[in-house]
Design an enzyme around this catalytic site. Structure first.
Site, PDB file in Angstrom:
ATOM      1  N   GLY A   1       0.756  -1.240   0.000  1.00 41.04           N
ATOM      2  CA  GLY A   1       0.000   0.000   0.000  1.00 41.04           C
ATOM      3  C   GLY A   1       0.783   1.285   0.000  1.00 41.04           C
ATOM      4  O   GLY A   1       0.202   2.354  -0.229  1.00 41.04           O
TER       5      GLY A   1
ATOM      6  N   CYS B   1     -12.989   3.937 -29.167  1.00 37.45           N
ATOM      7  CA  CYS B   1     -14.240   4.629 -29.416  1.00 37.45           C
ATOM      8  C   CYS B   1     -15.037   4.858 -28.149  1.00 37.45           C
ATOM      9  O   CYS B   1     -16.164   4.372 -28.020  1.00 37.45           O
ATOM     10  CB  CYS B   1     -15.050   3.848 -30.437  1.00 37.45           C
ATOM     11  SG  CYS B   1     -14.088   3.643 -31.933  1.00 37.45           S
TER      12      CYS B   1
ATOM     13  N   TYR C   1       0.284  -2.043 -12.203  1.00 38.72           N
ATOM     14  CA  TYR C   1      -1.120  -1.919 -12.609  1.00 38.72           C
ATOM     15  C   TYR C   1      -1.223  -1.309 -14.011  1.00 38.72           C
ATOM     16  O   TYR C   1      -2.152  -0.554 -14.306  1.00 38.72           O
ATOM     17  CB  TYR C   1      -1.923  -1.118 -11.563  1.00 38.72           C
ATOM     18  CG  TYR C   1      -1.754  -1.693 -10.163  1.00 38.72           C
ATOM     19  CD1 TYR C   1      -2.330  -2.914  -9.845  1.00 38.72           C
ATOM     20  CD2 TYR C   1      -0.969  -1.067  -9.200  1.00 38.72           C
ATOM     21  CE1 TYR C   1      -2.150  -3.489  -8.595  1.00 38.72           C
ATOM     22  CE2 TYR C   1      -0.777  -1.629  -7.941  1.00 38.72           C
ATOM     23  CZ  TYR C   1      -1.370  -2.834  -7.645  1.00 38.72           C
ATOM     24  OH  TYR C   1      -1.184  -3.407  -6.417  1.00 38.72           O
TER      25      TYR C   1
HETATM   26  C1  LIG Z   1      -3.083  -5.112  -4.043  1.00 37.13           C
HETATM   27  C2  LIG Z   1      -2.588  -5.758  -2.813  1.00 37.13           C
HETATM   28  C3  LIG Z   1      -1.293  -5.513  -2.363  1.00 37.13           C
HETATM   29  C4  LIG Z   1      -0.345  -4.548  -3.043  1.00 37.13           C
HETATM   30  O1  LIG Z   1      -0.739  -3.217  -2.935  1.00 37.13           O
HETATM   31  P1  LIG Z   1       0.250  -2.050  -3.409  1.00 37.13           P
HETATM   32  O2  LIG Z   1      -0.508  -0.815  -3.181  1.00 37.13           O
HETATM   33  O3  LIG Z   1       0.542  -2.293  -4.844  1.00 37.13           O
HETATM   34  O4  LIG Z   1       1.473  -2.133  -2.570  1.00 37.13           O
HETATM   35  C5  LIG Z   1      -0.874  -6.179  -1.229  1.00 37.13           C
HETATM   36  N1  LIG Z   1      -1.682  -7.050  -0.564  1.00 37.13           N
HETATM   37  C6  LIG Z   1      -2.938  -7.308  -0.974  1.00 37.13           C
HETATM   38  C7  LIG Z   1      -3.757  -8.273  -0.210  1.00 37.13           C
HETATM   39  C8  LIG Z   1      -3.431  -6.673  -2.108  1.00 37.13           C
HETATM   40  O5  LIG Z   1      -4.676  -6.930  -2.500  1.00 37.13           O
END
Ligand SMILES: *Cc1c(COP(=O)(O)O)cnc(C)c1O
Length: 427
Positions: free
Chosen positions: A247, A352, A381
């Site tokens: 995150g 489109c 992503y």
């Molecule tokens: C998406 C996700 C991550 C990674 O999140 P980032 O923001 O890319 O670091 C880690 N753990 C879980 C369970 C996720 O769904």
């Protein structure tokens, strides 16, 4: 920091001018830097070690790269060789991690909707831990494990009910979204699991969202996790592992700099203190985002009489959907910027629908048909969310290492694309 820098007026990735890749592979194309992937991994690793955040058996904390951010096998292998594990959310991702050489004991299996088939696959592969997101899923894991004559090593995913994350679609830590269970439910499920012959609970986990640029919500979630570990232990239950998810945000150039991995590690050490657990982490974006760019060619500059200018690219929302889906910002840099005063462009793709707009009214150096541009910070992503929408060929991927590069996912041919469909026998 990343390894995309201009050399002699031309944007390069490590030792390779991006123009060379655009010319030989064609555009649109994703390009990743091995050095940046490795650097981001190592910076986090050292930050965690410097704060004494350890993993199993007093070794290093597990850094399980979130495969959903970038699942190219060559990218995964680059990280695997540095010792990374994998956070996976499907059988396909587990298979990718294994194929890239990530050992099963470093693979974590997360996700709210695991099927019986996927759980069986994960158990047979011997993944390190299954992160359980709901009570019915826990019962299913127990059943599947027992039918295989084994015990599922699980962690309970808690939803700490805090607000965080760059966009509503990527916030996961509020009680009104689908992820994880409440603290009281976690206590009940953990106790239940420890009495179930099909389950072996080893820890708890949380992941509160993505593109988080403020440590305060993380710190408040982690403090609550500490309380949970202490309550479980007080009830006589063993809690060996704490998985703090991913995150951490990255700079997308239009925002203030997010906290560094060192700030993040310090906050964890301060919040959790001397809690004796084996830590694991699930970073995706912070490792891969700034390690990749999407290259595109300007096809036309379309000017409206009232003055609005559209730069129409050969890349579209099917190649990079983040702007359309999350209103995401990506810096756009011409590979060889033209001289002259900047101009204002809407940068769009050929698909489109109006959603196929990368940005509106962006000030950029003057552009002309044939110019090459790079979307920065597109390594996470990006390619993983690409599609063939509008029957456009799936975007290829290239990995750079020093002054070498390799196509790590070729552009399919139109024959490949058509051959994926099948005709029913009534024709
Ligand atoms: C998406 C996700 C991550 C990674 O999140 P980032 O923001 O890319 O670091 C880690 N753990 C879980 C369970 C996720 O769904």
């Amino acid at each position: 920091m990343n390894h995309f820098e201009p050399t002699h007026g031309n944007l390069a990735c490590e030792g390779v001018p991006l123009r060379d890749i655009a010319q030989s592979v064609g555009t649109p194309v994703y390009v990743y830097s091995s050095a940046t992937l490795e650097r981001h991994y190592e910076v986090l690793r050292h930050a965690l070690a410097a704060e004494g955040l350890k993993g199993e058996g007093g070794g290093e904390a597990l850094i399980a790269f979130a495969v959903k951010a970038n699942s190219n096998l060559a990218v995964l292998k680059t990280l695997a060789r540095r010792g990374a594990g994998a956070d996976t959310v499907s059988e396909g991702e587990i298979r990718r991690a294994l194929a890239a050489g990530i050992p099963a004991h470093k693979i974590v299996f997360s996700g709210v909707g695991k099927t019986a088939g996927e759980l069986a696959f994960a158990l047979k592969a011997g993944v390190s831990e299954i992160n359980i997101e709901s009570e019915p899923e826990m019962h299913l894991a127990a059943q599947v494990a027992q039918s295989l004559g084994t015990r599922a090593v699980i962690a309970i995913r808690v939803n700490p009910d805090v607000s965080a994350g760059g966009h509503a679609k990527i916030a996961t830590g509020k009680a009104d979204n689908k992820f994880g269970v409440s603290f009281s439910e976690a206590e009940r499920l953990y106790a239940q699991a420890s009495n179930n012959a099909g389950l072996k609970p080893v820890g708890v986990t949380c992941h509160i969202g993505s593109q988080i640029t403020d440590l305060a919500p993380m710190s408040s979630a982690f403090a609550k996790m500490k309380g949970l570990v202490e309550r479980l232990r007080h009830e006589g239950l063993a809690v060996d592992r704490l998985d703090l998810g991913g995150g951490l945000g990255v700079p997308y150039f239009n925002q203030p700099d997010p906290p560094t991995p060192a700030d993040y590690a310090r906050m964890i050490a301060q919040t959790l203190g001397d809690l004796d657990v084996a830590y694991s982490f699930e970073p995706g974006r912070m490792i891969a985002a700034n390690a990749g760019v999407l290259l595109a060619t300007v096809l036309h500059i379309h000017k409206r009489p009232e003055g609005r200018k559209f730069a129409i690219l050969d890349a579209a929302m099917n190649d990079l959907i983040r702007p359309a889906m999350y209103e995401a910002y990506h810096d756009i840099i011409p590979l060889a910027p033209r001289a002259g005063p900047p101009e204002i462009y809407d940068v769009v793709g050929p698909i489109c629908e109006t959603g196929d707009t990368f940005t509106r009214e962006r000030e950029l150096p003057p552009l002309a048909a044939g110019d090459l541009v790079a979307f920065m910070s597109a390594g996470a992503y990006g390619a993983v969310m690409s599609s063939e929408y509008n029957s456009r060929l799936l975007v290829p991927e290239v990995l750079v290492r020093g002054d070498r590069y390799a196509v790590v996912r070729p552009r399919p041919t139109y024959e490949d694309m058509l051959a994926k469909d099948a005709m029913p026998d009534w024709f």
